[in-house]
Design a protein around this motif. Sequence first.
Motif, PDB file in Angstrom:
ATOM      1  N   GLY A 115       0.859  -1.201  -0.005  1.00 35.69           N
ATOM      2  CA  GLY A 115       0.147   0.128  -0.214  1.00 35.69           C
ATOM      3  C   GLY A 115       0.766   1.323   0.054  1.00 35.69           C
ATOM      4  O   GLY A 115       2.061   1.191   0.325  1.00 35.69           O
ATOM      5  N   LYS A 116       0.250   2.319  -0.617  1.00 30.85           N
ATOM      6  CA  LYS A 116       1.006   3.679  -0.482  1.00 30.85           C
ATOM      7  C   LYS A 116      -0.075   4.728  -0.562  1.00 30.85           C
ATOM      8  O   LYS A 116      -1.017   4.477  -0.903  1.00 30.85           O
ATOM      9  CB  LYS A 116       2.154   3.741  -1.761  1.00 30.85           C
ATOM     10  N   PRO A 117       0.309   6.027  -0.200  1.00 31.64           N
ATOM     11  CA  PRO A 117      -0.587   7.065  -0.197  1.00 31.64           C
ATOM     12  C   PRO A 117      -1.003   7.449  -1.771  1.00 31.64           C
ATOM     13  O   PRO A 117      -0.187   7.350  -2.572  1.00 31.64           O
ATOM     14  CB  PRO A 117       0.171   8.042   0.614  1.00 31.64           C
ATOM     15  N   GLY A 118      -2.233   7.982  -1.705  1.00 24.56           N
ATOM     16  CA  GLY A 118      -2.420   8.312  -3.190  1.00 24.56           C
ATOM     17  C   GLY A 118      -2.880   7.572  -4.207  1.00 24.56           C
ATOM     18  O   GLY A 118      -3.278   6.297  -3.883  1.00 24.56           O
ATOM     19  N   PRO A 119      -3.010   7.993  -5.480  1.00 29.47           N
ATOM     20  CA  PRO A 119      -3.898   7.263  -6.436  1.00 29.47           C
ATOM     21  C   PRO A 119      -3.135   6.037  -6.966  1.00 29.47           C
ATOM     22  O   PRO A 119      -3.363   5.165  -7.832  1.00 29.47           O
ATOM     23  CB  PRO A 119      -4.239   8.152  -7.589  1.00 29.47           C
ATOM     24  N   ASP A 120      -1.760   6.048  -6.438  1.00 27.82           N
ATOM     25  CA  ASP A 120      -0.779   4.839  -7.151  1.00 27.82           C
ATOM     26  C   ASP A 120      -0.770   3.744  -6.079  1.00 27.82           C
ATOM     27  O   ASP A 120      -0.458   2.787  -6.282  1.00 27.82           O
ATOM     28  CB  ASP A 120       0.699   5.313  -6.915  1.00 27.82           C
ATOM     29  N   ASP A 121      -1.969   3.917  -4.915  1.00 25.31           N
ATOM     30  CA  ASP A 121      -2.016   2.496  -4.218  1.00 25.31           C
ATOM     31  C   ASP A 121      -2.819   1.487  -5.006  1.00 25.31           C
ATOM     32  O   ASP A 121      -3.618   1.754  -5.914  1.00 25.31           O
ATOM     33  CB  ASP A 121      -3.076   3.078  -3.223  1.00 25.31           C
ATOM     34  N   PRO A 122      -2.265   0.393  -4.718  1.00 21.16           N
ATOM     35  CA  PRO A 122      -2.678  -0.990  -5.878  1.00 21.16           C
ATOM     36  C   PRO A 122      -4.226  -1.079  -5.688  1.00 21.16           C
ATOM     37  O   PRO A 122      -4.967  -1.640  -6.617  1.00 21.16           O
ATOM     38  CB  PRO A 122      -2.044  -2.094  -5.193  1.00 21.16           C
ATOM     39  N   SER A 123      -4.890  -0.400  -4.734  1.00 18.93           N
ATOM     40  CA  SER A 123      -6.401  -0.705  -4.564  1.00 18.93           C
ATOM     41  C   SER A 123      -7.272  -0.059  -5.744  1.00 18.93           C
ATOM     42  O   SER A 123      -7.996  -0.663  -6.419  1.00 18.93           O
ATOM     43  CB  SER A 123      -7.155  -0.081  -3.293  1.00 18.93           C
ATOM     44  N   TYR A 124      -6.634   0.923  -6.259  1.00 24.01           N
ATOM     45  CA  TYR A 124      -7.264   1.708  -7.374  1.00 24.01           C
ATOM     46  C   TYR A 124      -6.971   0.955  -8.838  1.00 24.01           C
ATOM     47  O   TYR A 124      -7.668   1.106  -9.811  1.00 24.01           O
ATOM     48  CB  TYR A 124      -6.557   3.163  -7.439  1.00 24.01           C
ATOM     49  N   ARG A 125      -6.030   0.053  -8.810  1.00 25.88           N
ATOM     50  CA  ARG A 125      -5.750  -0.797  -9.982  1.00 25.88           C
ATOM     51  C   ARG A 125      -6.681  -2.217  -9.949  1.00 25.88           C
ATOM     52  O   ARG A 125      -7.152  -2.456 -10.915  1.00 25.88           O
ATOM     53  CB  ARG A 125      -4.246  -1.280 -10.252  1.00 25.88           C
ATOM     54  N   PHE A 126      -6.937  -2.449  -8.808  1.00 24.87           N
ATOM     55  CA  PHE A 126      -7.573  -3.731  -8.312  1.00 24.87           C
ATOM     56  C   PHE A 126      -9.075  -3.622  -8.492  1.00 24.87           C
ATOM     57  O   PHE A 126      -9.617  -4.303  -9.170  1.00 24.87           O
ATOM     58  CB  PHE A 126      -7.011  -4.252  -6.840  1.00 24.87           C
ATOM     59  N   PHE A 127      -9.462  -2.681  -8.003  1.00 25.73           N
ATOM     60  CA  PHE A 127     -10.998  -2.447  -7.939  1.00 25.73           C
ATOM     61  C   PHE A 127     -11.436  -1.443  -9.146  1.00 25.73           C
ATOM     62  O   PHE A 127     -10.985  -0.750  -9.433  1.00 25.73           O
ATOM     63  CB  PHE A 127     -11.392  -1.809  -6.615  1.00 25.73           C
TER      64      PHE A 127
END
Length: 181
Positions: A161-173
């Motif tokens: 995880g990381k702050p901002g839009p580069d967090d993997p959640s935004y690519r996964f979901f």
Amino acid sequence: MDKTREQLLDELLDKQAIYELIMAYANAADRHDHAKMRTLYHEDAIDDHGHFASGPAMDFIDKLPAIQANMDILHHNVTTVNLKLNGNYAEGEVYILAFHKVKDPGGSYDVLIGGRYFDKYEKRNGVWKFSHRAIVADWAYPAHPSAVRLDHPFLSGAYLGKPGPDDPSYRFFSLFTFGAR
């Protein structure tokens, strides 16, 4: 007089909406998603974050980029949630564990804070938002230097995880969008 089933269901739906608001706040804080954070407060809301800011919530959110600039990791965990409703007004005492990994010229350090949010919520135009949020710190557990190890073998191959839009959640979901509630 006892509440009717419909009244109980309405109350349950209102509590669920407030619970989702509380969770959205944790997500917005951890992802440094200031646009999303703005959608969680009424325009005239108050936020009291101690020495960081106390006053209009939008002023606090304006200060967040500078406050969060040296935070490599933010991780808010909501535990106990106590809610009381009265029509379109509600109050909540929300327990949290908030982990912070902070960059410092002398090396990184960690602070784990156990605390509570004292919240006031209002439902306006059918939407629950914060009208007043205050943080209460119950304890802090510091570690200097940082004890966080992202190179630990247990994390090998894991998404990090990381702050901002580069967090993997935004690519996964596909249903979660940076900047949206």
